[in-house]
Design an enzyme around this catalytic site. Structure first.
Site, PDB file in Angstrom:
ATOM      1  NE  ARG A 264       1.053  43.750 -15.970  1.00  0.00           N
ATOM      2  CZ  ARG A 264       0.736  45.031 -16.261  1.00  0.00           C
ATOM      3  NH1 ARG A 264       1.667  45.967 -16.229  1.00  0.00           N
ATOM      4  NH2 ARG A 264      -0.507  45.348 -16.568  1.00  0.00           N
TER       5      ARG A 264
ATOM      6  CG  HIS B 297      -4.357  51.184 -14.102  1.00  0.00           C
ATOM      7  ND1 HIS B 297      -3.279  50.380 -14.389  1.00  0.00           N
ATOM      8  CD2 HIS B 297      -4.100  51.704 -12.866  1.00  0.00           C
ATOM      9  CE1 HIS B 297      -2.416  50.415 -13.395  1.00  0.00           C
ATOM     10  NE2 HIS B 297      -2.905  51.214 -12.444  1.00  0.00           N
TER      11      HIS B 297
ATOM     12  CD  GLU C 132      -2.833  52.335 -18.369  1.00  0.00           C
ATOM     13  OE1 GLU C 132      -1.756  52.149 -18.969  1.00  0.00           O
ATOM     14  OE2 GLU C 132      -3.221  51.623 -17.400  1.00  0.00           O
TER      15      GLU C 132
ATOM     16  CG  ASP D 294      -5.176  46.896 -16.342  1.00  0.00           C
ATOM     17  OD1 ASP D 294      -5.207  47.911 -15.616  1.00  0.00           O
ATOM     18  OD2 ASP D 294      -4.142  46.470 -16.873  1.00  0.00           O
TER      19      ASP D 294
ATOM     20  CG  HIS E 225      -1.137  45.676 -13.069  1.00  0.00           C
ATOM     21  ND1 HIS E 225      -2.407  45.144 -13.106  1.00  0.00           N
ATOM     22  CD2 HIS E 225      -1.161  46.776 -13.865  1.00  0.00           C
ATOM     23  CE1 HIS E 225      -3.172  45.880 -13.895  1.00  0.00           C
ATOM     24  NE2 HIS E 225      -2.438  46.881 -14.366  1.00  0.00           N
TER      25      HIS E 225
END
Length: 255
Positions: A103, A235, A232, A155, A148
């Protein structure tokens, strides 16, 4: 070449290799340099992509900055480890389904701007119905930096090849709440389902089968060098990530 010169040359080459390796490990690489990244689907051809931040079905409700194509990138090391995970789960009748991988920092900045815009609650009922948006920073759902962006975090979920559907994990990707925690209704260290849903503000729960599905994904990822996040279930970050101090800026697009 004289013998002593050969030794000098060999020592110089060795030191250069070590210095490059150490530089990479310390994150000493340009944030704009994508040369150490690969297309996730080149490394893991069986993976299915559903890049949520390229589309509008995400907690913001619009395409996220920096996502120029619906593809996924990872560092070479993370991609190699993910291939081993894929090979494992395929034997059990599953494929990996990817929601997000690398990301860019501008994507994280987009999240921050959105979180600061309190009135914008377009996707609240889908992703954070139990929360007031004003607590997203305080409760650490939104950060100014993300793992990320270092390129070795992914993910994902499992896809059942027999039913041709996502495996039921008892909750959607990017759900903001304790229901997303790996220890919700069970103990991820032992794999024991307890059914304890006391942390859910709305009394939500997941079944034993849903908890076991989460553990199946978790165990496969941990077995091949990834570490989990305690908030999460989807993740995971490569434990020995090559660029732990670099937050990359290049966009998500095909290489």
């Amino acid at each position: 070449m004289r013998k002593e010169n050969v030794w000098v040359w060999a020592a110089t080459v060795f030191c250069s290799i070590v210095m490059v390796s150490c530089a990479n490990k310390s994150g000493d690489i340009s944030a704009e340099d994508d040369s150490e990244f690969v297309m996730l689907t080149d490394a893991v051809p069986d993976a299915i992509l559903e890049i949520r931040y390229y589309g509008t079905y995400n907690f913001v409700g619009s395409r996220i900055d920096g996502y120029e194509e619906p593809t996924a990138l990872l560092t070479k090391q993370a991609a190699d480890s993910l291939k081993a995970v894929s090979d494992d789960v395929i034997k059990l009748g599953y494929r990996l389904k990817i929601y997000d991988a690398y990301r860019p920092q501008k994507g994280v900045d987009h999240f921050v701007r959105w979180a600061e815009n309190i009135p914008d609650t377009l996707m609240k009922r889908y992703f954070y119905p139990d929360l007031d948006k004003s607590v997203l920073f305080e409760q650490e759902y939104i950060y100014e930096k993300s793992g990320h962006t270092r390129g070795s975090t992914v993910d994902l979920t499992l896809f059942d090849m027999q039913t041709e559907k996502e495996v039921d994990m008892g909750g959607t990707f990017d759900w903001f709440g304790p229901e997303s925690h790996p220890d919700f209704c069970g103990n991820p260290e032992t794999g024991e389902y307890t059914g304890d849903n006391s942390k859910s503000p709305a009394g939500r729960s997941i079944t034993q089968e849903q908890f076991c599905n989460r553990m199946l994904l978790r165990e496969a990822m941990l077995r091949h060098g990834f570490k989990a996040l305690d908030s999460e279930w989807w993740h995971f970050t490569l434990k020995d990530e090559p660029f732990p101090n670099t937050y990359f800026t290049f966009p998500v697009k095909k290489k």
